[in-house]
Design a protein around this motif. Structure first.
Motif, mmCIF file in Angstrom:
data_model
loop_
_atom_site.group_PDB
_atom_site.id
_atom_site.type_symbol
_atom_site.label_atom_id
_atom_site.label_comp_id
_atom_site.label_asym_id
_atom_site.label_seq_id
_atom_site.Cartn_x
_atom_site.Cartn_y
_atom_site.Cartn_z
ATOM 1 N N THR A 1 0.729 -1.132 0.072
ATOM 2 C CA THR A 1 0.051 0.047 -0.094
ATOM 3 C C THR A 1 0.937 1.165 -0.024
ATOM 4 O O THR A 1 1.839 1.282 0.861
ATOM 5 C CB THR A 1 -0.897 0.245 1.303
ATOM 6 N N ASP A 2 0.664 2.204 -1.065
ATOM 7 C CA ASP A 2 1.142 3.340 -1.068
ATOM 8 C C ASP A 2 2.825 3.199 -0.985
ATOM 9 O O ASP A 2 3.531 4.107 -0.113
ATOM 10 C CB ASP A 2 0.939 4.481 0.181
ATOM 11 N N GLY A 3 3.281 1.982 -1.666
ATOM 12 C CA GLY A 3 4.728 1.960 -1.943
ATOM 13 C C GLY A 3 5.157 1.259 -0.687
ATOM 14 O O GLY A 3 6.401 1.046 -0.555
ATOM 15 N N ASN A 4 4.475 0.983 0.255
ATOM 16 C CA ASN A 4 5.095 0.021 1.291
ATOM 17 C C ASN A 4 4.691 -1.244 1.372
ATOM 18 O O ASN A 4 3.559 -1.489 0.772
ATOM 19 C CB ASN A 4 4.672 0.960 2.723
ATOM 20 N N SER A 5 5.608 -2.127 1.662
ATOM 21 C CA SER A 5 5.047 -3.534 1.749
ATOM 22 C C SER A 5 4.892 -4.059 3.121
ATOM 23 O O SER A 5 5.709 -3.483 4.225
ATOM 24 C CB SER A 5 6.392 -4.266 1.472
ATOM 25 N N TYR A 6 3.874 -4.715 3.627
ATOM 26 C CA TYR A 6 3.479 -5.273 4.779
ATOM 27 C C TYR A 6 3.445 -6.776 4.694
ATOM 28 O O TYR A 6 2.912 -7.330 3.812
ATOM 29 C CB TYR A 6 2.158 -4.423 5.106
ATOM 30 N N LEU A 7 4.093 -7.595 5.731
ATOM 31 C CA LEU A 7 3.962 -8.798 5.699
ATOM 32 C C LEU A 7 3.104 -9.162 6.884
ATOM 33 O O LEU A 7 2.846 -8.993 7.692
ATOM 34 C CB LEU A 7 5.531 -9.515 6.297
ATOM 35 N N VAL A 8 1.836 -9.916 5.983
ATOM 36 C CA VAL A 8 1.010 -10.617 6.731
ATOM 37 C C VAL A 8 0.787 -12.136 6.420
ATOM 38 O O VAL A 8 1.240 -12.571 5.555
ATOM 39 C CB VAL A 8 -0.460 -9.742 6.449
ATOM 40 N N SER A 9 -0.201 -12.597 7.374
ATOM 41 C CA SER A 9 -0.291 -14.051 7.234
ATOM 42 C C SER A 9 -1.694 -14.270 7.167
ATOM 43 O O SER A 9 -2.397 -14.072 8.307
ATOM 44 C CB SER A 9 0.151 -14.775 8.359
ATOM 45 N N LEU B 1 -10.375 -5.334 -1.854
ATOM 46 C CA LEU B 1 -10.603 -3.679 -1.897
ATOM 47 C C LEU B 1 -9.571 -3.006 -2.616
ATOM 48 O O LEU B 1 -9.648 -2.048 -3.230
ATOM 49 C CB LEU B 1 -10.965 -3.304 -0.550
ATOM 50 N N LEU B 2 -8.144 -3.591 -2.399
ATOM 51 C CA LEU B 2 -6.872 -2.714 -3.000
ATOM 52 C C LEU B 2 -6.964 -2.992 -4.245
ATOM 53 O O LEU B 2 -6.682 -2.014 -5.051
ATOM 54 C CB LEU B 2 -5.970 -3.329 -2.021
ATOM 55 N N GLN B 3 -7.385 -4.171 -4.827
ATOM 56 C CA GLN B 3 -7.439 -4.296 -6.326
ATOM 57 C C GLN B 3 -8.457 -3.375 -7.176
ATOM 58 O O GLN B 3 -8.178 -2.944 -7.959
ATOM 59 C CB GLN B 3 -7.785 -5.891 -6.448
ATOM 60 N N LYS B 4 -9.770 -3.282 -6.160
ATOM 61 C CA LYS B 4 -10.804 -2.569 -6.801
ATOM 62 C C LYS B 4 -10.122 -1.169 -6.950
ATOM 63 O O LYS B 4 -10.574 -0.386 -8.056
ATOM 64 C CB LYS B 4 -12.028 -2.748 -5.966
ATOM 65 N N GLU B 5 -9.689 -0.465 -5.871
ATOM 66 C CA GLU B 5 -9.106 0.870 -5.931
ATOM 67 C C GLU B 5 -8.046 1.219 -6.915
ATOM 68 O O GLU B 5 -8.121 2.157 -7.482
ATOM 69 C CB GLU B 5 -8.442 1.155 -4.391
ATOM 70 N N ARG B 6 -7.267 0.093 -7.232
ATOM 71 C CA ARG B 6 -6.436 0.138 -8.222
ATOM 72 C C ARG B 6 -6.872 0.206 -9.901
ATOM 73 O O ARG B 6 -6.452 0.978 -10.426
ATOM 74 C CB ARG B 6 -5.404 -0.892 -8.412
ATOM 75 N N ARG B 7 -8.104 -0.334 -9.850
ATOM 76 C CA ARG B 7 -8.763 -0.285 -11.246
ATOM 77 C C ARG B 7 -9.656 0.877 -11.408
ATOM 78 O O ARG B 7 -9.655 1.415 -12.267
ATOM 79 C CB ARG B 7 -9.852 -1.485 -11.025
ATOM 80 N N SER B 8 -10.602 1.130 -10.199
ATOM 81 C CA SER B 8 -11.241 2.319 -10.466
ATOM 82 C C SER B 8 -10.976 3.569 -10.049
ATOM 83 O O SER B 8 -11.451 4.440 -10.363
ATOM 84 C CB SER B 8 -12.821 1.912 -9.818
ATOM 85 N N LYS B 9 -10.318 3.637 -8.786
ATOM 86 C CA LYS B 9 -9.685 4.853 -8.076
ATOM 87 C C LYS B 9 -10.876 5.511 -7.594
ATOM 88 O O LYS B 9 -10.756 6.794 -7.843
ATOM 89 C CB LYS B 9 -8.702 5.425 -8.821
ATOM 90 N N GLY B 10 -11.945 4.945 -7.090
ATOM 91 C CA GLY B 10 -13.020 5.623 -6.426
ATOM 92 C C GLY B 10 -12.853 6.155 -5.340
ATOM 93 O O GLY B 10 -11.879 5.656 -4.599
ATOM 94 N N PRO B 11 -13.311 7.515 -4.892
ATOM 95 C CA PRO B 11 -13.265 8.022 -3.752
ATOM 96 C C PRO B 11 -13.945 7.323 -2.483
ATOM 97 O O PRO B 11 -13.122 7.354 -1.406
ATOM 98 C CB PRO B 11 -14.203 9.517 -3.928
ATOM 99 N N GLU B 12 -14.654 6.551 -2.715
ATOM 100 C CA GLU B 12 -15.400 5.622 -1.584
ATOM 101 C C GLU B 12 -14.251 4.628 -1.177
ATOM 102 O O GLU B 12 -14.095 4.497 0.026
ATOM 103 C CB GLU B 12 -16.518 5.193 -1.917
ATOM 104 N N THR B 13 -13.464 4.250 -2.199
ATOM 105 C CA THR B 13 -12.650 3.053 -1.778
ATOM 106 C C THR B 13 -11.412 3.505 -1.236
ATOM 107 O O THR B 13 -11.172 2.880 -0.185
ATOM 108 C CB THR B 13 -12.321 2.331 -3.115
ATOM 109 N N LYS B 14 -11.107 4.745 -1.561
ATOM 110 C CA LYS B 14 -9.941 5.436 -1.096
ATOM 111 C C LYS B 14 -10.191 5.822 0.678
ATOM 112 O O LYS B 14 -9.332 5.616 1.421
ATOM 113 C CB LYS B 14 -9.494 6.729 -1.738
ATOM 114 N N SER B 15 -11.373 5.933 0.772
ATOM 115 C CA SER B 15 -11.525 6.496 2.208
ATOM 116 C C SER B 15 -11.806 5.265 3.197
ATOM 117 O O SER B 15 -11.556 5.475 4.383
ATOM 118 C CB SER B 15 -12.898 7.290 2.118
ATOM 119 N N MET B 16 -11.989 4.274 2.451
ATOM 120 C CA MET B 16 -12.360 2.702 3.329
ATOM 121 C C MET B 16 -11.006 2.241 3.518
ATOM 122 O O MET B 16 -10.858 1.324 4.507
ATOM 123 C CB MET B 16 -13.194 1.915 2.542
ATOM 124 N N LEU B 17 -10.149 2.263 2.768
ATOM 125 C CA LEU B 17 -8.821 1.556 2.783
ATOM 126 C C LEU B 17 -8.032 1.996 4.090
ATOM 127 O O LEU B 17 -7.531 1.141 4.861
ATOM 128 C CB LEU B 17 -7.706 1.791 1.822
#
Length: 714
Positions: free
Chosen positions: A27-35, A108-124
């Motif tokens: 996200t935003d150029g940063n990498s996070y390790l999750v499981s 949600l992250l994939q959807k934001e990259r495709r559509s770049k909608g304002p609602e998705t950006k506020s939810m992330l």
């Protein structure tokens, strides 16, 4: 996502995440390790956090939460089981919700990259905050689970420790008196923040037998003693003596141990298995992999005496096989320097061909850069493509005389990539940005750092490591290094010498940096490379790769590099980076735990300087390890364990840069090419390394001298 919770220490839940189940969220150029799947806790190794934080690893919130679990049960054994069941249910539910939230976040992250909608950006951002809270809760429950496992089971009170020794009468060590006061020495402290007693006893010193017996203490895991012991026991006993101590306790209690967990024999037997498993999990690479006799003794004992009576034997054998497979897999992966020399000829040809092709395409595509190359750089071409200066022709024949010559059976075996990399020279470095070089050098350094172990940094003085890194002789092989009188380990204790490999690699990178600069044909190219290396070093320490930053600094501080005329025409802002690097070096040397301060090390990847860390450990090793009565100072050993535990702490947060195989191959080849070079001879062979007197000024001086001489004869 990394946890910043105040009560969660790294190494709690992350230690139990299997590599194949890890997922990367960017996200935003940063990498996070999750499981997405946090497995149940099956390991016995307390982890680095136990050695570093000690009793503070389990804070007051963990204590209070544990006490509130299953209060309705009166029996101790039933209470423990009830706590486990309730905690397992909570952990399973929280883990399930955590996995679902991660999957939803990814969609949600994939959807934001495709559509770049304002609602998705506020939810992330909100969802990231929820993920952070959920992971913190899962980590907290894992921490409570560890507490229940360590505090409630298999430990004995300190007054029972003589019984632990009596149950192992077959060991060869001198038992002597077995009362607790003759084995262990304590000192009293004020009330602990997590303890309701008016004061607690803290272990101060003990005999080798007493220190091994204290592993069975009820609070040994909670205090961090077990992990600290696994890091430092080689100062007072050998691996064979420690293994025999554990096996003797298992032999004397295995047949008589009952299913009742409250009996001392059952506790001693089970605690022996737990300690043995923790030792294998944490120190297999430094103790068992390097000592085949020790490994054979353990396998034979488990197969003949444990497996027929207890199902735990099969588990230990499986654990040994898995550890051996991992060690064999890592052994087949050559180090960064060895990889270059062992690559196949065909792959080398393809790699360097693509490198040269890329360079040619870039030069032809960029007209100004092409003109700049023609005016300032003299390429060494295999075919005649223009005049070559006389000093360059001489240099082509004199340069190999000061460089190490690899041994090959015939001329046809000479690697194509090695020759091509020499032809390309340092020009490819100018084609990449400082950030790109920083990332790939960091990945190369990380490959070496992740193979080291905290134990590798102990007793380094016996390996010949001194205050100056040049004290590690480059020409001396690892096998020929003799253990001198300054050996702090027992004489029969086998020590892995991987630290020397780290230091030689660091020295090779420093030599490469200096060699690349002093072999530049022009002052302009020297200024360009000086600026490039300074910017790379700055980028490295800003990304917390202090190892590569200090290696570049050592190369720039080479005596012949510091005397170059190019420093005088270096831009002022770039020259200031040199002072920043020196300040960073002073900071690293100021405190052995300076990189563990604050919260950054919990979330950001870090690679420490191997030489600086070894010097800090040597400083802690200065002075006697025993008291006047012969007892070993545990306070001294505990401090050493705390410092070296940061190696495992930093290894938990890897860098997630994208590897560039072409650039890494080029860097490996150049570093290997110059790793044993004589910088003084290289510098003397290049005219750009000397202060040049302008021709007009030089001729004017000659004319003035002749005029004065003529006047004297008149």
């Amino acid at each position: 996502l990394q946890s910043n919770g105040c009560c969660i220490h790294p190494g709690s839940a992350e230690e139990n995440i299997e590599p194949e189940e890890e997922t990367m969220i960017k996200t935003d150029g940063n990498s996070y390790l999750v499981s997405p799947n946090l497995p149940d806790f099956h390991g016995c190794s307390p982890g680095w956090s136990s050695a570093f934080y000690g009793a503070e690893c389990f804070d007051s919130e963990v204590h209070s939460y544990m006490e509130n679990l299953a209060k309705q049960k009166s029996s101790d054994s039933q209470n423990i089981d009830a706590k486990k069941v309730e905690l397992e249910q909570l952990l399973m539910m929280e883990t399930k919700n955590y996995r679902k939230t991660i999957k939803f976040y990814q969609k949600l992250l994939q959807k934001e990259r495709r559509s770049k909608g304002p609602e998705t950006k506020s939810m992330l951002p909100k969802l990231r905050g929820q993920l952070q809270e959920m992971k913190s809760k899962v980590q907290f429950l894992e921490l409570v689970k560890k507490y229940i496992l360590y505090a409630e089971q298999w430990g004995v009170e300190s007054c029972v420790l003589p019984t632990v020794i009596h149950n192992g009468r077959t060991d060869t060590m001198d038992v002597g008196p077995t009362d607790e006061s003759s084995l262990l020495l304590y000192y009293n402290t004020e009330k602990h923040q997590c303890n309701n007693e008016n004061g607690i006893r803290v272990l101060q010193a003990g005999t080798p037998l007493g220190l091994m017996a204290y592993l069975y203490s009820r609070n040994a895991f909670l205090e961090g003693y077990v992990q600290q012991f696994l890091y430092t026991f080689r100062y007072f006993c050998t691996q064979e003596e420690f293994l025999q101590f554990l096996l003797d306790r298992i032999s004397s209690t295995l047949s008589s141990a009952s299913l009742d967990p409250s009996t001392p024999l059952t506790k001693i037997c089970n605690r022996s298995f737990y300690i043995l498993q923790a030792w294998i999990e944490d120190c297999y690479s430094v103790d068992f992999a390097t000592n085949t006799d020790l490994l054979s003794t353990l396998k034979e004992f488990i197969s003949s005496k444990v497996a027929p009576l207890n199902g735990y034997g099969d588990r230990l054998l499986s654990l040994l096989e898995d550890a051996s497979a991992r060690k064999s897999g890592s052994a087949h992966q050559c180090s960064s320097m060895d990889k270059c020399e062992e690559e196949g000829k065909e792959e080398d040809r393809k790699t360097l061909h693509s490198l040269c092709k890329k360079l040619s395409e870039d030069v032809s595509r960029k007209a100004p850069l092409h003109i700049f190359f023609l005016q300032n750089f003299n390429w060494k071409l295999s075919k005649g493509m223009g005049p070559i200066a006389q000093y360059q022709r001489e240099r082509l024949y004199s340069l190999p005389s000061v460089l190490p010559r690899p041994c090959y059976n015939s001329f046809t075996e000479f690697p194509v990539s090695f020759a091509k990399a020499d032809e390309v020279g340092p020009y490819l470095l100018t084609e990449y940005s400082a950030q790109q070089l920083c990332c790939q050098l960091t990945l190369l350094q990380q490959e070496l750092f992740h193979k080291c172990h905290p134990v590798h940094f102990l007793n380094s003085r016996a390996l010949g490591v001194k205050d100056k890194c040049v004290a590690v002789q480059k020409a001396v092989s690892t096998e020929s290094v003799s253990l001198k009188a300054c050996n702090l380990f027992l004489s029969k204790c086998i020590q892995d010498q991987y630290l020397l490999h780290l230091l030689r690699n660091a020295d090779a990178i420093s030599t490469w940096v200096a060699a690349e600069i002093v072999t530049c044909h022009t002052s302009k190219l020297q200024v360009s490379l000086l600026s490039k290396f300074l910017l790379v070093a700055k980028c490295c320490y800003e990304q917390r790769n202090f190892a590569t930053a200090m290696q570049i600094l050592a190369g720039l501080e080479n005596l012949f590099v510091r005397q170059l005329p190019a420093w005088k025409i270096l831009p002022a802002k770039v020259a200031e980076i040199m002072e920043e690097l020196k300040a960073v070096e002073v900071f690293l040397k100021s405190d052995s735990l300076c990189l563990m301060e604050g919260e950054r090390f919990k979330t950001l990847p870090t690679i420490p300087s191997a030489h600086v860390l070894a010097m800090h450990v040597q400083q802690l090793e200065t002075g006697g390890f025993t008291m006047t009565n012969g007892a070993h100072k545990w306070t001294k050993l505990r401090n050493i364990a705390k410092v070296v535990s940061q190696v495992h702490a930093f290894q938990e947060n890897p860098y997630t840069y994208t590897p560039d195989s072409k650039l890494q191959s080029y860097l490996r080849q150049r570093i290997t090419h110059f790793k044993d070079a004589d910088i003084s001879a290289l510098a003397a062979d290049n005219c750009a390394n000397f202060h040049q007197i302008p021709a007009e000024k030089h001729s004017r001086k000659i004319q003035d001298t002749l005029r004065r001489m003529k006047a004297t004869f008149q």
